[in-house]
Design an enzyme around this catalytic site. Structure first.
Site, PDB file in Angstrom:
ATOM      1  N   ASP A 147       0.864  -1.177   0.000  1.00  0.00           N
ATOM      2  CA  ASP A 147       0.000   0.000   0.000  1.00  0.00           C
ATOM      3  C   ASP A 147       0.903   1.231   0.000  1.00  0.00           C
ATOM      4  OD1 ASP A 147      -2.197   1.632   0.014  1.00  0.00           O
ATOM      5  OD2 ASP A 147      -3.038   0.888   1.900  1.00  0.00           O
ATOM      6  N   ASP A 182      -3.762   7.198  -3.550  1.00  0.00           N
ATOM      7  CA  ASP A 182      -5.163   7.618  -3.658  1.00  0.00           C
ATOM      8  C   ASP A 182      -5.581   8.344  -2.390  1.00  0.00           C
ATOM      9  OD1 ASP A 182      -4.790   5.092  -2.341  1.00  0.00           O
ATOM     10  OD2 ASP A 182      -6.958   4.837  -2.298  1.00  0.00           O
ATOM     11  N   ALA A 236     -11.651   3.449   1.195  1.00  0.00           N
ATOM     12  CA  ALA A 236     -12.333   4.305   2.174  1.00  0.00           C
ATOM     13  C   ALA A 236     -13.597   3.672   2.749  1.00  0.00           C
ATOM     14  CB  ALA A 236     -12.644   5.668   1.559  1.00  0.00           C
ATOM     15  N   CYS A 258      -6.228 -23.631  19.903  1.00  0.00           N
ATOM     16  CA  CYS A 258      -7.402 -23.911  20.734  1.00  0.00           C
ATOM     17  C   CYS A 258      -7.471 -25.364  21.190  1.00  0.00           C
ATOM     18  CB  CYS A 258      -8.668 -23.528  19.984  1.00  0.00           C
ATOM     19  SG  CYS A 258      -8.731 -21.761  19.646  1.00  0.00           S
TER      20      CYS A 258
HETATM   21  N1  GUN Z   1      -6.446   1.028   3.333  1.00  0.00           N
HETATM   22  C1  GUN Z   1      -7.719   1.104   3.788  1.00  0.00           C
HETATM   23  N2  GUN Z   1      -8.459   1.923   2.996  1.00  0.00           N
HETATM   24  C2  GUN Z   1      -7.643   2.370   2.024  1.00  0.00           C
HETATM   25  C3  GUN Z   1      -7.839   3.231   0.897  1.00  0.00           C
HETATM   26  O1  GUN Z   1      -8.924   3.757   0.635  1.00  0.00           O
HETATM   27  N3  GUN Z   1      -6.736   3.437   0.087  1.00  0.00           N
HETATM   28  C4  GUN Z   1      -5.524   2.861   0.358  1.00  0.00           C
HETATM   29  N4  GUN Z   1      -4.517   3.095  -0.492  1.00  0.00           N
HETATM   30  N5  GUN Z   1      -5.331   2.043   1.399  1.00  0.00           N
HETATM   31  C5  GUN Z   1      -6.373   1.802   2.222  1.00  0.00           C
HETATM   32 ZN    ZN Z   2      -8.625 -21.458  17.431  1.00  0.00          ZN
END
Ligand code: GUN
Ligand code: ZN
Length: 484
Positions: free
Chosen positions: A90, A125, A193, A281
């Site tokens: 990311d 983004d 988002a 578990c």
């Molecule tokens: N991780 C959780 N939501 C988002 C998102 O909208 N964009 C990016 N790039 N990472 C995320």
């Molecule tokens: Zn478990």
């Protein structure tokens, strides 16, 4: 094409598929556990042994890390994390949404993700908050789209780029974003988002934004639900066509002393027994787990196990064609999930267009089942049944000579000719004793047939108990109570 997706089996809008990234292929639906290089409760190598084929980590953390930046650049991510599967990175977008700014540009983060040899790169983004007004959301979406365009222009059409879909809670903006992301040629599309929606149990809103994005995204795109956390909502999301989930929840919950199940989580102190078959578990009592020195790690292992097992169960349900039953079961775990499920059922006419023709079975699980895609689809195809001038719909009993056509009746679907008796959905449909809701729904099927065949004269033969519902839906149709 650097990223390719192929659907092998489908149910509702969910798919069992194959995602190919460069030379690597993974099965979907898939869970990508989130790896924080500074804080690994479970190592990527152990995850690989648990069947994890792909992980996601944050390139921004690597780029800012004294400890890891140079190693990642010189040795590559796979070596640093000791993971030979697919690694997605990311950008700094999450930090952007939390801190409001990041010290990196779109092309810088993408070049960095390329240079540390990430398999899937995410542009910078803007995850617009669901609380943002339309003007802000539209402006931020414009910036996101500009960055996606820039990513394609700078790194080329074959770069393994993800194209996030933003647009806040505005369905028309999500539709526009889905269309534009596909038009730019992205075949890997995270829906972004949505974390604040899930954190606040806003599953109805989740369904509306995911359905909006899916409506305009290319059906051949692989869809990643960004930040989808808890296994109780995977079935619902899969039914909408989400193929990938990334979850930090297994670790965040573990740090917080929380034990996941598919129907919710427990604080570890609340459990008197461990209702799970994983290695942790089976080798600990609830008390031992609560008091264990390595409790966080054990909980993380358990949480990961539960999460992966749910993905496996979803894959089987898709193969069998029983995903609606699984969605129904999972969404009973929380009233807001149930609201999300009902919101999804309201999209059944749209989903029915893509739903598959034959499934293993149809279990009736209450009123909600009347709204399922199979019912909608069956009734959409009803007008094709060919009829004589006089038609009997027999709720019980066999054919009557005095009618040119006899159809039988199976709620919640409606009338059927005897040739369809053994075929899906009429044959493999298990229903309990008939109730008003399902009979009313079946009568809607009769109504559709009557509207399309004004030249035929219809008679219903049913037990007296159903007279009022038949008249309510079908007006002054001839009704006989001669079934016995
Ligand atoms: N991780 C959780 N939501 C988002 C998102 O909208 N964009 C990016 N790039 N990472 C995320
Ligand atoms: Zn478990």
């Amino acid at each position: 094409m650097a990223i390719a997706f192929e659907s092998l089996y489908s149910d509702i809008a969910g798919r069992n598929g194959k995602l190919t990234v460069g030379k690597k292929t993974i099965k979907t639906p898939a869970l990508l556990p989130v790896i924080n290089p500074h804080l690994q409760l479970v190592s990527p190598k152990e995850m690989r042994q648990m069947g994890v084929e792909a992980i996601i980590t944050n390139a921004y953390i690597f780029s800012q890390s004294k400890q890891f930046r140079d190693r990642a650049l010189s040795e590559g991510l796979h070596k640093v994390l000791d993971f030979d599967g697919v690694i997605m990175t990311d950008s700094g977008s999450f930090q952007l949404s939390v801190y409001g700014q990041v010290s990196i540009t779109n092309t810088e983060t993408l070049a960095f993700q390329r240079d540390i040899k990430s398999d899937i790169w995410v542009p910078l983004d803007i995850p617009t908050s669901p609380a943002s007004d339309r003007e802000t959301t539209e402006r931020e979406l414009g910036t996101t789209m500009e960055r996606l365009r820039e990513a394609k222009a700078v790194f080329g059409p074959d770069a393994p780029l993800a194209g996030p879909v933003q647009g806040g809670i505005f369905t028309d903006l999500r539709e526009r974003a889905g269309h534009d992301v596909s038009a730019l040629g992205f075949s890997f599309c995270p829906i972004g988002a949505v974390v604040p929606l899930m954190e606040n149990y806003r599953y109805r809103d989740l369904v509306s934004v995911v359905m909006a994005a899916k409506r305009t995204l290319s059906p051949s795109a692989c869809i990643h639900l960004f930040g989808a956390g808890h296994p109780s909502m995977f079935a619902l999301a899969t039914a909408m066509g989400c193929d990938l989930f990334d979850s930090a929840a297994y670790a965040l919950y573990a740090k917080d002393g929380r034990y996941m199940t598919t129907h919710g989580s427990y604080r570890i102190g609340e459990l008197i027994d461990l209702p799970c078959s994983c290695a942790v578990c089976r080798s600990h009592t609830a008390e031992e787990l609560r008091d264990a020195k390595d409790r966080e790690r054990l909980l993380a292992l358990h949480n990961l196990h539960v999460t992966l097992a749910e993905i496996a169960r979803i894959r089987q349900a898709i193969f069998d064609g029983t995903l609606w039953e699984l969605v129904d079961e999972r969404c009973r775990a929380h009233p807001q999930l149930l609201a999300g499920y009902r919101a999804l059922l309201a999209h059944a006419p749209e989903l029915a267009l893509h739903d598959r023709v034959s499934k293993r079975r149809f279990f009736y699980r209450g009123d909600e089942s009347c709204k399922r895609t199979e019912v909608v689809r069956y009734q959409q195809h009803l007008p094709q049944v060919s009829l004589g001038k006089t038609v009997l719909i027999a709720f019980e009993g066999g054919e009557r000579d005095e009618f040119e056509t006899t159809l039988f009746f199976k709620p919640p679907f409606g009338p059927y000719p005897k040739e369809l008796k053994e075929t899906f959905p009429i044959g493999p449909c298990e229903i309990p004793e008939w109730d008003d809701t399902m009979v009313r729904c079946g009568c809607e099927g009769i109504r559709i047939l009557m509207e399309r065949h004004p030249e035929s004269r219809f008679t219903v033969s049913c037990p007296e108990r159903w007279n009022s519902i038949v008249r309510e839906i079908l007006g002054d149709i001839e009704v006989r109570n001669d079934t016995v």
